[in-house]
Design an enzyme around this catalytic site. Structure first.
Site, PDB file in Angstrom:
ATOM      1  N   CYS A  86       0.833  -1.202   0.000  1.00  0.00           N
ATOM      2  CA  CYS A  86       0.000   0.000   0.000  1.00  0.00           C
ATOM      3  C   CYS A  86       0.872   1.258   0.000  1.00  0.00           C
ATOM      4  O   CYS A  86       1.537   1.552  -0.982  1.00  0.00           O
ATOM      5  CB  CYS A  86      -0.984  -0.046   1.167  1.00  0.00           C
ATOM      6  SG  CYS A  86      -2.359   1.114   0.954  1.00  0.00           S
ATOM      7  N   HIS A 203      -3.455  -5.648   1.258  1.00  0.00           N
ATOM      8  CA  HIS A 203      -2.778  -5.818   2.545  1.00  0.00           C
ATOM      9  C   HIS A 203      -2.744  -7.281   2.986  1.00  0.00           C
ATOM     10  O   HIS A 203      -3.654  -7.721   3.701  1.00  0.00           O
ATOM     11  CB  HIS A 203      -3.528  -5.029   3.621  1.00  0.00           C
ATOM     12  CG  HIS A 203      -3.352  -3.546   3.525  1.00  0.00           C
ATOM     13  ND1 HIS A 203      -2.334  -2.875   4.150  1.00  0.00           N
ATOM     14  CD2 HIS A 203      -4.074  -2.605   2.866  1.00  0.00           C
ATOM     15  CE1 HIS A 203      -2.427  -1.578   3.898  1.00  0.00           C
ATOM     16  NE2 HIS A 203      -3.483  -1.386   3.109  1.00  0.00           N
ATOM     17  N   GLU A 205      -1.049  -8.550   5.300  1.00  0.00           N
ATOM     18  CA  GLU A 205      -0.919  -8.667   6.763  1.00  0.00           C
ATOM     19  C   GLU A 205      -2.274  -8.585   7.465  1.00  0.00           C
ATOM     20  O   GLU A 205      -2.385  -8.904   8.641  1.00  0.00           O
ATOM     21  CB  GLU A 205       0.039  -7.584   7.297  1.00  0.00           C
ATOM     22  CG  GLU A 205      -0.549  -6.182   7.424  1.00  0.00           C
ATOM     23  CD  GLU A 205      -0.634  -5.429   6.100  1.00  0.00           C
ATOM     24  OE1 GLU A 205      -0.403  -6.040   5.041  1.00  0.00           O
ATOM     25  OE2 GLU A 205      -0.967  -4.223   6.132  1.00  0.00           O
TER      26      GLU A 205
END
Lengths: 231, 81
Positions: A86, A203, A205
């Site tokens: 990002c 993302h 994560e």
């Protein structure tokens, strides 16, 4: 094997990345402050998401001149593994480690939702645990993810299999409807020419533990771990 | 001291979602005569330099290094003083 998560003023996914690598995957992981001038022996550098320097001027434009970025650029040029997620992707674009730039989303809205990603190339340090064409379900959260690059570079990215992820529908079809931000050719993630630097808007994560509902993001971190182990 | 005004705009070939949205908003207010809207940034700088030429050289370096992203943006400037 050691992971380093760079912390810029305004990073806000640094703790998520640290948590996944350290707690969910059991890796030696350290935070690296943006003013540091050493990568502290790390084998993989994560540039996390967030709003470094408040996104002032352009996303990533100021973070790219942080002292640590000199080290990251040197590390990347020597073949070190770097993943920008990002805002981290935006920093990589501004630094010139990856080609292109981000425009405002075509909707001019901040888009925060799960998307489907088609894995276009699995012969990379970041996707070797995926199957060719595998559809990953990973969330995005950005206002400026509308990827742009000139025609010649776009052709080169295609020819050299450097487009790693494209936004797609749940069946893996890359369609205009599946494009959340207007990116050229539904591009969600690319690598540099040698293949050791990945930038992606989604993302991983945020979807690497069962408690969060989806675990597809873990494939990306596990790919990196597997690749570093083999090396 | 030179006063410098810099305008940064998206290149012509780069789609400008903000400009397009503003154009649609104008249309919805009845301003149908608007053919195109392009949005950009405006910066004012005060630059120390011994003469105009030096101010201009410094400014161009600033634009190329930080103020402008040449992949998607163009810029123009005016130097006063």
């Amino acid at each position: 094997m050691k992971f380093g998560v760079v912390v810029f003023p305004g990073s806000n996914c640094d703790h998520d990345c640290y948590h996944v690598l350290k707690d969910a995957l059991g890796q030696d992981t350290a935070y690296i402050w943006h003013k540091d001038r050493s990568l502290d022996g790390c084998d993989c550098i994560v540039l996390p998401g967030g709003f470094s320097y408040g996104d002032y001027l352009r996303t990533g434009a100021i973070a790219r001149f942080s002292p640590i970025m000199n080290e990251v650029e040197g590390f990347a040029k020597k073949g070190g593994i770097v993943i920008g997620i990002c805002n981290g992707f935006q920093v990589l674009l501004e630094s010139g480690l990856l080609p292109g730039a981000m425009r405002h989303n075509d909707s001019v809205k901040f888009v925060c939702k799960f998307v489907n990603l088609k894995t276009e190339n699995i012969d990379t340090p970041f996707t070797n645990r995926c199957n060719k064409g595998q559809v990953l379900r990973i969330p995005i959260a950005h206002g400026e993810g509308n990827y742009y690059v000139d025609d010649n570079t776009l052709k080169a990215l295609n020819k050299e299999n450097r487009i790693i992820f494209r936004y797609c529908d749940k069946n893996g079809e890359v369609t205009p409807d599946a494009n959340p931000n207007g990116s050229l050719e539904n591009i969600a993630g690319i690598v540099n020419k040698p293949g050791n630097v990945l930038g992606m808007m989604p993302h991983p994560e945020r979807c690497s533990e069962p408690v969060l509902g989806f675990v597809d993001g873990k494939l990306i971190f596990e790919s990196i771990i597997g690749w570093l182990r083999k090396r | 001291m030179f006063n410098v005004k810099v305008e940064v705009t998206l290149k012509k070939q780069v789609l400008d979602p903000q400009g397009l949205t503003v154009k649609h908003a104008l249309e919805s207010l009845g301003f149908n005569e608007v053919d195109e809207v392009r949005m950009g940034k405006f910066l004012e700088l005060k630059i120390e330099a011994k003469d105009r030429k030096e101010a201009e050289e410094k400014l161009r370096r600033m634009c190329e290094k930080l103020l402008v992203n040449p992949v998607i943006e163009d810029y123009t400037y005016q130097i006063e003083g």
